[in-house]
Design a protein around this motif. Structure first.
Motif, PDB file in Angstrom:
ATOM      1  N   TRP A   1       0.825  -1.208   0.000  1.00  0.00           N
ATOM      2  CA  TRP A   1       0.000   0.000   0.000  1.00  0.00           C
ATOM      3  C   TRP A   1       0.858   1.257   0.000  1.00  0.00           C
ATOM      4  O   TRP A   1       0.547   2.230  -0.666  1.00  0.00           O
ATOM      5  N   SER A   2       1.947   1.249   0.736  1.00  0.00           N
ATOM      6  CA  SER A   2       2.748   2.459   0.858  1.00  0.00           C
ATOM      7  C   SER A   2       3.652   2.681  -0.347  1.00  0.00           C
ATOM      8  O   SER A   2       3.691   3.778  -0.908  1.00  0.00           O
ATOM      9  N   SER A   3       4.382   1.660  -0.772  1.00  0.00           N
ATOM     10  CA  SER A   3       5.373   1.847  -1.831  1.00  0.00           C
ATOM     11  C   SER A   3       4.841   1.564  -3.221  1.00  0.00           C
ATOM     12  O   SER A   3       5.400   2.031  -4.207  1.00  0.00           O
ATOM     13  N   GLY A   4       3.792   0.765  -3.310  1.00  0.00           N
ATOM     14  CA  GLY A   4       3.285   0.358  -4.614  1.00  0.00           C
ATOM     15  C   GLY A   4       4.060  -0.790  -5.230  1.00  0.00           C
ATOM     16  O   GLY A   4       3.770  -1.189  -6.374  1.00  0.00           O
ATOM     17  N   ASN A   5       5.044  -1.338  -4.533  1.00  0.00           N
ATOM     18  CA  ASN A   5       5.785  -2.483  -5.064  1.00  0.00           C
ATOM     19  C   ASN A   5       4.848  -3.676  -5.238  1.00  0.00           C
ATOM     20  O   ASN A   5       3.974  -3.922  -4.410  1.00  0.00           O
ATOM     21  N   MET A   6       5.067  -4.414  -6.315  1.00  0.00           N
ATOM     22  CA  MET A   6       4.163  -5.493  -6.678  1.00  0.00           C
ATOM     23  C   MET A   6       4.901  -6.813  -6.817  1.00  0.00           C
ATOM     24  O   MET A   6       6.117  -6.839  -7.003  1.00  0.00           O
ATOM     25  N   ARG A   7       4.124  -7.879  -6.740  1.00  0.00           N
ATOM     26  CA  ARG A   7       4.624  -9.192  -7.120  1.00  0.00           C
ATOM     27  C   ARG A   7       3.472  -9.984  -7.710  1.00  0.00           C
ATOM     28  O   ARG A   7       2.308  -9.738  -7.373  1.00  0.00           O
ATOM     29  N   TYR A   8       3.842 -10.926  -8.584  1.00  0.00           N
ATOM     30  CA  TYR A   8       2.843 -11.694  -9.315  1.00  0.00           C
ATOM     31  C   TYR A   8       3.172 -13.171  -9.292  1.00  0.00           C
ATOM     32  O   TYR A   8       4.339 -13.558  -9.246  1.00  0.00           O
ATOM     33  N   ALA A   9       2.135 -13.975  -9.385  1.00  0.00           N
ATOM     34  CA  ALA A   9       2.333 -15.396  -9.636  1.00  0.00           C
ATOM     35  C   ALA A   9       2.797 -15.568 -11.078  1.00  0.00           C
ATOM     36  O   ALA A   9       2.397 -14.807 -11.964  1.00  0.00           O
ATOM     37  N   ASP A  10       3.615 -16.560 -11.307  1.00  0.00           N
ATOM     38  CA  ASP A  10       4.137 -16.796 -12.662  1.00  0.00           C
ATOM     39  C   ASP A  10       3.010 -17.028 -13.655  1.00  0.00           C
ATOM     40  O   ASP A  10       3.120 -16.664 -14.829  1.00  0.00           O
ATOM     41  N   SER A  11       1.932 -17.617 -13.197  1.00  0.00           N
ATOM     42  CA  SER A  11       0.833 -17.978 -14.099  1.00  0.00           C
ATOM     43  C   SER A  11       0.088 -16.767 -14.654  1.00  0.00           C
ATOM     44  O   SER A  11      -0.636 -16.892 -15.646  1.00  0.00           O
TER      45      SER A  11
END
Length: 121
Positions: free
Chosen positions: A52-62
């Motif tokens: 929420w603060s930084s906006g950094n994201m991560r995703y599942a490979d799929s």
């Protein structure tokens, strides 16, 4: 933290859909918001998360390259934009909050109700 997901529906394969997660509560900057999905007969799986603060994201490979997570602080909302949907994406999608940006479902202790996404072939 309270969460409420919406935006699910029926879409044809190859189509797009945007899910919304309305977030409320104190100290949201201390949290990451994640999207998870659960297909019939399968375990819940991580889709994407955003700090929420930084906006950094991560995703599942799929879903990398097809889904995009974002947040809009002014509206206390997190979105999951889904492109090039496949029948395998059919599931109940839920948003959840954790104090760390992780794919580990057990780290998420605040959950909203799910919204059903059905992708027809």
């Amino acid at each position: 933290v309270q969460l409420q997901a919406s935006g699910g529906g029926l879409v044809q394969a190859g189509g797009s859909l945007r899910l919304s997660c309305k977030v409320s509560g104190r100290a949201l900057s201390d949290y990451a918001i994640g999207w998870f999905r659960q297909a019939p007969g399968k375990e819940r799986e991580f889709v994407a998360a955003i700090s929420w603060s930084s906006g950094n994201m991560r995703y599942a490979d799929s879903v990398k390259g097809r889904f995009s997570i974002s947040r809009e602080k002014a509206k206390n909302a997190v979105y999951l934009q889904m492109y090039r949907l496949k029948p395998d994406d059919t599931a109940v999608y839920s948003c959840a909050a954790s104090t760390i940006r992780t794919s580990n479902v057990s780290a998420y202790h605040h959950w909203g109700q799910g919204t059903l996404v059905t992708v027809s072939s």
